[in-house]
Design an enzyme around this catalytic site. Sequence first.
Site, PDB file in Angstrom:
ATOM      1  N   ASP A   1       2.047  -5.514   7.796  1.00 10.81           N
ATOM      2  CA  ASP A   1       3.332  -5.725   8.467  1.00 10.81           C
ATOM      3  C   ASP A   1       3.394  -5.098   9.858  1.00 10.81           C
ATOM      4  O   ASP A   1       2.519  -4.310  10.239  1.00 10.81           O
ATOM      5  CB  ASP A   1       4.477  -5.182   7.594  1.00 10.81           C
ATOM      6  CG  ASP A   1       4.123  -3.886   6.864  1.00 10.81           C
ATOM      7  OD1 ASP A   1       3.236  -3.160   7.344  1.00 10.81           O
ATOM      8  OD2 ASP A   1       4.721  -3.605   5.824  1.00 10.81           O
TER       9      ASP A   1
ATOM     10  N   GLU B   1      11.348  -6.532   0.563  1.00  9.31           N
ATOM     11  CA  GLU B   1      12.411  -5.731  -0.025  1.00  9.31           C
ATOM     12  C   GLU B   1      12.906  -6.364  -1.332  1.00  9.31           C
ATOM     13  O   GLU B   1      12.616  -7.535  -1.602  1.00  9.31           O
ATOM     14  CB  GLU B   1      13.574  -5.630   0.978  1.00  9.31           C
ATOM     15  CG  GLU B   1      13.212  -4.967   2.307  1.00  9.31           C
ATOM     16  CD  GLU B   1      13.040  -3.438   2.210  1.00  9.31           C
ATOM     17  OE1 GLU B   1      12.857  -2.906   1.105  1.00  9.31           O
ATOM     18  OE2 GLU B   1      13.086  -2.782   3.276  1.00  9.31           O
TER      19      GLU B   1
ATOM     20  N   HIS C   1       9.559  -1.753  -2.794  1.00 10.62           N
ATOM     21  CA  HIS C   1       9.017  -2.741  -1.855  1.00 10.62           C
ATOM     22  C   HIS C   1       7.503  -2.570  -1.702  1.00 10.62           C
ATOM     23  O   HIS C   1       6.974  -1.476  -1.817  1.00 10.62           O
ATOM     24  CB  HIS C   1       9.748  -2.733  -0.501  1.00 10.62           C
ATOM     25  CG  HIS C   1       9.484  -1.575   0.382  1.00 10.62           C
ATOM     26  ND1 HIS C   1      10.483  -0.922   1.083  1.00 10.62           N
ATOM     27  CD2 HIS C   1       8.342  -0.926   0.734  1.00 10.62           C
ATOM     28  CE1 HIS C   1       9.948   0.045   1.797  1.00 10.62           C
ATOM     29  NE2 HIS C   1       8.654   0.065   1.603  1.00 10.62           N
TER      30      HIS C   1
ATOM     31  N   ASN D   1      12.275   1.875  -3.314  1.00 11.49           N
ATOM     32  CA  ASN D   1      13.010   0.762  -3.927  1.00 11.49           C
ATOM     33  C   ASN D   1      12.067  -0.311  -4.475  1.00 11.49           C
ATOM     34  O   ASN D   1      12.485  -1.399  -4.823  1.00 11.49           O
ATOM     35  CB  ASN D   1      13.982   0.140  -2.909  1.00 11.49           C
ATOM     36  CG  ASN D   1      13.267  -0.455  -1.701  1.00 11.49           C
ATOM     37  OD1 ASN D   1      12.037  -0.485  -1.645  1.00 11.49           O
ATOM     38  ND2 ASN D   1      14.033  -0.921  -0.728  1.00 11.49           N
TER      39      ASN D   1
HETATM   40  C1  F6R Z   1       3.405  -0.062   5.145  1.00 11.51           C
HETATM   41  C2  F6R Z   1       4.173  -0.781   4.139  1.00 11.51           C
HETATM   42  C3  F6R Z   1       5.143  -0.112   3.230  1.00 11.51           C
HETATM   43  C4  F6R Z   1       4.764   1.305   2.812  1.00 11.51           C
HETATM   44  C5  F6R Z   1       5.886   1.931   1.987  1.00 11.51           C
HETATM   45  C6  F6R Z   1       5.598   3.376   1.610  1.00 11.51           C
HETATM   46  O1  F6R Z   1       2.562  -0.930   5.858  1.00 11.51           O
HETATM   47  O2  F6R Z   1       4.037  -1.940   4.072  1.00 11.51           O
HETATM   48  O3  F6R Z   1       5.312  -0.905   2.076  1.00 11.51           O
HETATM   49  O4  F6R Z   1       3.581   1.282   2.081  1.00 11.51           O
HETATM   50  O5  F6R Z   1       7.077   1.886   2.718  1.00 11.51           O
HETATM   51  O6  F6R Z   1       5.585   4.149   2.772  1.00 11.51           O
HETATM   52  P1  F6R Z   1       5.097   5.662   2.766  1.00 11.51           P
HETATM   53  O7  F6R Z   1       3.633   5.625   2.502  1.00 11.51           O
HETATM   54  O8  F6R Z   1       5.390   6.173   4.158  1.00 11.51           O
HETATM   55  O9  F6R Z   1       5.856   6.352   1.694  1.00 11.51           O
END
Ligand code: F6R
Length: 240
Positions: A67, A143, A138, A136
């Site tokens: 992303d 989401e 994701h 959550n």
């Molecule tokens: C990052 C992504 C997100 C993260 C998720 C957890 O490219 O796609 O899904 O993996 O938000 O983020 P952290 O590792 O910062 O807790």
Amino acid sequence: MRIIKVKDYDEMSKKAAEIIIERVRRAPDMVLGLATGGTPIGTYQELVSDHVHAETSYRNVTTFNLDEYIGLSGESSHSYRAFMNKHLFELIDILEENIHIPNGVSEDIQKECIEYEELIQKHGGIDLQILGIGQNGHIGFNEPGTSFESTTHIVELDPSTREANARFFKNSEDVPEKAITIGIATIMRSKEILLLISGEQKRAAFKQLVNGEVDEKFPASVLKKHQNVSIIADDAARGD
Ligand code: F6R
């Protein structure tokens, strides 16, 4: 889903790197799906250290990131492109032309999504996808409520996601409101998936993932339908 139990963040990072390195050495021209965020930083450090000391090469590896924020160019220090440059790409021998991250400042974001999806498929899909997980549920920036059929698309970030990611920005209002993410269907087409979970703040998500139903309200639950998923979870995330 195979659960690999590890003690802590460091052990999770070492284990994840060990798996990635093994796959790269076995298939040096593989397609690797990468994530950003706090979770994979230690893994990338391990990959860099191995590259320096054991000379694992990434010259023929192709990468696709999950992303990118809409509105941030690769030059912006908060973009995921800049994150990847800093934590991995500038520290290994990967070729610039083999690196792919959605362009968050494309003039036609819709077209960018279609082309990114096509590019992944043109490369034969992702061989190994690295994932983190949001509190959550994701995965990527898919989401809760995102269709399991989704391919690369534009997302409105959940307020809780923007809040969680504010730690990487000076002001929380600076966190972009939208992003481009590869879809759930795109992730599910990966041949192998490695999900990393560390820390107490991810405990509820881990529990939901392991014990909950497969439901679009909790995007990561879709992984239960994939044939080759490993979850590396530390003690704090597992709650034991
Ligand atoms: C990052 C992504 C997100 C993260 C998720 C957890 O490219 O796609 O899904 O993996 O938000 O983020 P952290 O590792 O910062 O807790």
